[in-house]
Motif scaffolding. Sequence first.
Motif, PDB file in Angstrom:
ATOM      1  N   THR A  19       0.852  -1.200   0.000  1.00 35.38           N
ATOM      2  CA  THR A  19       0.000   0.000   0.000  1.00 35.38           C
ATOM      3  C   THR A  19       0.876   1.234   0.000  1.00 35.38           C
ATOM      4  OG1 THR A  19      -1.731  -1.145   1.264  1.00 35.38           O
ATOM      5  CG2 THR A  19      -1.808   1.266   1.217  1.00 35.38           C
ATOM      6  N   THR A  20       0.626   2.124  -0.953  1.00 36.62           N
ATOM      7  CA  THR A  20       1.381   3.378  -1.035  1.00 36.62           C
ATOM      8  C   THR A  20       0.642   4.454  -0.257  1.00 36.62           C
ATOM      9  OG1 THR A  20       2.261   2.790  -3.204  1.00 36.62           O
ATOM     10  CG2 THR A  20       2.348   5.115  -2.575  1.00 36.62           C
ATOM     11  N   ALA A  21       1.271   4.920   0.833  1.00 41.60           N
ATOM     12  CA  ALA A  21       0.651   5.949   1.676  1.00 41.60           C
ATOM     13  C   ALA A  21       1.080   7.353   1.274  1.00 41.60           C
ATOM     14  CB  ALA A  21       0.997   5.702   3.146  1.00 41.60           C
ATOM     15  N   LEU A  22       2.333   7.489   0.815  1.00 41.03           N
ATOM     16  CA  LEU A  22       2.843   8.771   0.320  1.00 41.03           C
ATOM     17  C   LEU A  22       3.585   8.528  -0.980  1.00 41.03           C
ATOM     18  CD1 LEU A  22       4.324  10.392   3.580  1.00 41.03           C
ATOM     19  CD2 LEU A  22       2.144  10.931   2.481  1.00 41.03           C
ATOM     20  N   LYS A  23       3.350   9.394  -1.951  1.00 38.70           N
ATOM     21  CA  LYS A  23       3.950   9.207  -3.270  1.00 38.70           C
ATOM     22  C   LYS A  23       4.621  10.496  -3.732  1.00 38.70           C
ATOM     23  CE  LYS A  23       2.804   7.702  -7.975  1.00 38.70           C
ATOM     24  NZ  LYS A  23       1.707   7.262  -8.888  1.00 38.70           N
ATOM     25  N   ASP A  24       5.948  10.507  -3.702  1.00 39.24           N
ATOM     26  CA  ASP A  24       6.752  11.593  -4.244  1.00 39.24           C
ATOM     27  C   ASP A  24       6.309  12.962  -3.707  1.00 39.24           C
ATOM     28  OD1 ASP A  24       8.912  12.396  -5.814  1.00 39.24           O
ATOM     29  OD2 ASP A  24       7.631  12.893  -7.519  1.00 39.24           O
ATOM     30  N   VAL A  25       6.313  13.095  -2.385  1.00 37.87           N
ATOM     31  CA  VAL A  25       5.870  14.337  -1.742  1.00 37.87           C
ATOM     32  C   VAL A  25       7.037  15.306  -1.601  1.00 37.87           C
ATOM     33  CG1 VAL A  25       4.991  15.343   0.401  1.00 37.87           C
ATOM     34  CG2 VAL A  25       3.982  13.234  -0.498  1.00 37.87           C
ATOM     35  N   ASN A  26       6.846  16.519  -2.090  1.00 36.06           N
ATOM     36  CA  ASN A  26       7.797  17.618  -1.923  1.00 36.06           C
ATOM     37  C   ASN A  26       7.069  18.762  -1.221  1.00 36.06           C
ATOM     38  OD1 ASN A  26      10.435  16.986  -3.590  1.00 36.06           O
ATOM     39  ND2 ASN A  26       8.708  16.244  -4.801  1.00 36.06           N
ATOM     40  N   LEU A  27       7.679  19.234  -0.125  1.00 38.40           N
ATOM     41  CA  LEU A  27       6.959  20.196   0.702  1.00 38.40           C
ATOM     42  C   LEU A  27       7.944  20.994   1.543  1.00 38.40           C
ATOM     43  CD1 LEU A  27       3.955  20.870   1.283  1.00 38.40           C
ATOM     44  CD2 LEU A  27       4.087  19.286   3.211  1.00 38.40           C
ATOM     45  N   GLU A  28       7.617  22.277   1.803  1.00 33.32           N
ATOM     46  CA  GLU A  28       8.442  23.099   2.669  1.00 33.32           C
ATOM     47  C   GLU A  28       7.555  23.874   3.642  1.00 33.32           C
ATOM     48  OE1 GLU A  28      10.854  25.520   0.083  1.00 33.32           O
ATOM     49  OE2 GLU A  28      12.451  24.007   0.050  1.00 33.32           O
ATOM     50  N   VAL A  29       8.038  23.992   4.873  1.00 32.08           N
ATOM     51  CA  VAL A  29       7.319  24.736   5.914  1.00 32.08           C
ATOM     52  C   VAL A  29       8.294  25.721   6.549  1.00 32.08           C
ATOM     53  CG1 VAL A  29       6.117  24.603   8.132  1.00 32.08           C
ATOM     54  CG2 VAL A  29       5.733  22.837   6.394  1.00 32.08           C
ATOM     55  N   LYS A  30       7.888  26.975   6.643  1.00 30.96           N
ATOM     56  CA  LYS A  30       8.739  28.007   7.227  1.00 30.96           C
ATOM     57  C   LYS A  30       8.531  28.095   8.743  1.00 30.96           C
ATOM     58  CE  LYS A  30       8.426  30.956   3.094  1.00 30.96           C
ATOM     59  NZ  LYS A  30       7.931  32.266   2.577  1.00 30.96           N
ATOM     60  N   LYS A 209      -3.365  20.443   0.587  1.00 31.36           N
ATOM     61  CA  LYS A 209      -4.430  19.496   0.282  1.00 31.36           C
ATOM     62  C   LYS A 209      -3.829  18.201  -0.247  1.00 31.36           C
ATOM     63  CE  LYS A 209      -8.000  22.976  -0.656  1.00 31.36           C
ATOM     64  NZ  LYS A 209      -9.010  23.476  -1.631  1.00 31.36           N
ATOM     65  N   MET A 210      -4.321  17.078   0.301  1.00 35.30           N
ATOM     66  CA  MET A 210      -3.791  15.778  -0.079  1.00 35.30           C
ATOM     67  C   MET A 210      -4.884  14.870  -0.629  1.00 35.30           C
ATOM     68  SD  MET A 210      -0.943  14.839   2.789  1.00 35.30           S
ATOM     69  CE  MET A 210      -0.292  13.586   1.657  1.00 35.30           C
ATOM     70  N   LYS A 211      -4.479  13.986  -1.522  1.00 35.03           N
ATOM     71  CA  LYS A 211      -5.386  12.997  -2.094  1.00 35.03           C
ATOM     72  C   LYS A 211      -4.558  11.811  -2.576  1.00 35.03           C
ATOM     73  CE  LYS A 211      -8.971  12.380  -5.645  1.00 35.03           C
ATOM     74  NZ  LYS A 211      -9.683  13.019  -6.793  1.00 35.03           N
ATOM     75  N   SER A 212      -4.961  10.624  -2.154  1.00 43.67           N
ATOM     76  CA  SER A 212      -4.313   9.382  -2.603  1.00 43.67           C
ATOM     77  C   SER A 212      -2.798   9.391  -2.406  1.00 43.67           C
ATOM     78  CB  SER A 212      -4.638   9.124  -4.081  1.00 43.67           C
ATOM     79  OG  SER A 212      -6.033   9.045  -4.271  1.00 43.67           O
ATOM     80  N   GLY A 213      -2.359   9.914  -1.248  1.00 41.61           N
ATOM     81  CA  GLY A 213      -0.945   9.904  -0.906  1.00 41.61           C
ATOM     82  C   GLY A 213      -0.116  10.989  -1.556  1.00 41.61           C
ATOM     83  N   MET A 214      -0.764  11.906  -2.269  1.00 43.86           N
ATOM     84  CA  MET A 214      -0.039  12.968  -2.962  1.00 43.86           C
ATOM     85  C   MET A 214      -0.522  14.340  -2.507  1.00 43.86           C
ATOM     86  SD  MET A 214       0.154  11.490  -6.883  1.00 43.86           S
ATOM     87  CE  MET A 214      -1.625  11.253  -7.006  1.00 43.86           C
ATOM     88  N   VAL A 215       0.393  15.300  -2.528  1.00 44.17           N
ATOM     89  CA  VAL A 215       0.034  16.698  -2.310  1.00 44.17           C
ATOM     90  C   VAL A 215      -0.492  17.245  -3.624  1.00 44.17           C
ATOM     91  CG1 VAL A 215       0.904  19.000  -1.769  1.00 44.17           C
ATOM     92  CG2 VAL A 215       1.712  17.023  -0.464  1.00 44.17           C
ATOM     93  N   VAL A 216      -1.772  17.604  -3.636  1.00 45.29           N
ATOM     94  CA  VAL A 216      -2.386  18.054  -4.885  1.00 45.29           C
ATOM     95  C   VAL A 216      -2.471  19.577  -4.979  1.00 45.29           C
ATOM     96  CG1 VAL A 216      -3.680  15.931  -5.240  1.00 45.29           C
ATOM     97  CG2 VAL A 216      -4.706  17.758  -3.891  1.00 45.29           C
ATOM     98  N   GLU A 217      -2.314  20.256  -3.838  1.00 48.44           N
ATOM     99  CA  GLU A 217      -2.361  21.722  -3.864  1.00 48.44           C
ATOM    100  C   GLU A 217      -1.736  22.276  -2.593  1.00 48.44           C
ATOM    101  OE1 GLU A 217      -5.585  25.390  -4.550  1.00 48.44           O
ATOM    102  OE2 GLU A 217      -6.301  23.351  -4.154  1.00 48.44           O
ATOM    103  N   VAL A 218      -0.951  23.332  -2.745  1.00 51.73           N
ATOM    104  CA  VAL A 218      -0.401  24.089  -1.623  1.00 51.73           C
ATOM    105  C   VAL A 218      -0.723  25.555  -1.868  1.00 51.73           C
ATOM    106  CG1 VAL A 218       1.653  24.758  -0.333  1.00 51.73           C
ATOM    107  CG2 VAL A 218       1.483  22.446  -1.287  1.00 51.73           C
ATOM    108  N   MET A 219      -1.390  26.170  -0.921  1.00 51.86           N
ATOM    109  CA  MET A 219      -1.744  27.578  -1.136  1.00 51.86           C
ATOM    110  C   MET A 219      -1.567  28.401   0.134  1.00 51.86           C
ATOM    111  SD  MET A 219      -5.901  27.265  -1.410  1.00 51.86           S
ATOM    112  CE  MET A 219      -6.907  26.683  -0.043  1.00 51.86           C
ATOM    113  N   GLN A 220      -1.163  29.637  -0.044  1.00 51.51           N
ATOM    114  CA  GLN A 220      -1.070  30.587   1.058  1.00 51.51           C
ATOM    115  C   GLN A 220      -2.444  31.210   1.285  1.00 51.51           C
ATOM    116  OE1 GLN A 220       2.596  29.610   1.880  1.00 51.51           O
ATOM    117  NE2 GLN A 220       1.744  31.363   2.962  1.00 51.51           N
ATOM    118  N   ASN A 221      -2.762  31.431   2.527  1.00 52.30           N
ATOM    119  CA  ASN A 221      -4.068  32.000   2.862  1.00 52.30           C
ATOM    120  C   ASN A 221      -3.918  33.515   2.988  1.00 52.30           C
ATOM    121  OD1 ASN A 221      -6.666  32.405   3.713  1.00 52.30           O
ATOM    122  ND2 ASN A 221      -6.610  30.885   5.330  1.00 52.30           N
ATOM    123  N   PRO A 222      -4.493  34.293   2.075  1.00 49.74           N
ATOM    124  CA  PRO A 222      -4.302  35.747   2.112  1.00 49.74           C
ATOM    125  C   PRO A 222      -5.071  36.431   3.244  1.00 49.74           C
ATOM    126  CG  PRO A 222      -5.832  35.165   0.366  1.00 49.74           C
ATOM    127  CD  PRO A 222      -5.319  33.874   0.933  1.00 49.74           C
TER     128      PRO A 222
END
Length: 233
Positions: A19-30, A209-222
Amino acid sequence: MLISLQNVCKEYQLGEVTTTALKDVNLEVKKGEFVVVLGPSGSGKSTLLHVSGGLDQVSDGKIIVNGSEITKMKSSQLTNFRRKELGFIFQQYHLMPNMTVFENVEVGARLSRCPLDVQKVLKEVMLDEMLHHFPYQLSGGQQQRVAIARAIAKNPSILFCDEPTGALDEETGKLVLEVLQRVNEEFQTTIILITHNLGIAQMADKVIKMKSGMVVEVMQNPHKVRASEVSWA
C-alpha cells in the motif's frame, strides 16, 4: 526552511499486498507558520505527520527538520531529537490520571533543556485556575488543552497536531483552536495540524491538500480568520 520534504515516499507491506501511503511528496514549511493539512480518510495526511515528526520511517526520499536530516537518524537519535525539538498532540489526550493538571504539564517541561514556565503556559491555555485538578475532573476540551500545554511546555520548534478537535463539539473545538492560535502567535511555535474539517483551513498561513498519498495543492491563505470565526463542518 524549518521543514523540507524531498521526494518522500512511504509504502506499507502486508503479506503480498503493498500500500502506497505517500507518493513523491515535496513540501516546505517556514518557521512560525500555522499549516493545515486537509484530506479525506486514506489521503496520507496522518502518514505525512508521522514521517515529518520522526514517528515513522520513509521508504524513499529525504526529510530535513530544523537543519537535521531525520531520515538518516537511528532510532535512538530520533527519540532524542523528538524529545528536544518536537511536540505532539493527538485526538486522544494521554494524560496521567493520577497527576494534577500542573504535574501533567510539568512532565512535558522536564523533557526540555530550555522549557517554558509551566504556570505561564497554563495561563495561555486558560487553565491557570485548575492547577490542582485531576483529569477526571475536567471536560474533554479542558483535557485537550492540558495536552496542548504539556506539549508546549517543552518549548518545541514544531507542534504536530493530529485531528485535535476531531472528538470535540463546535464550541469546545473552537476554544482548542483559539489556544493553538494563541500559542502560534505568542511563542512563534510552528504548527502543523491535520484535519478533515475544511473550515479550519481559514485560520492557516498555509493550506496543504492531499489525495491518494499525494500533495495536490499548496496555497497561502491571504486572509486568515480568528479561531472563533471558523466555519465549522
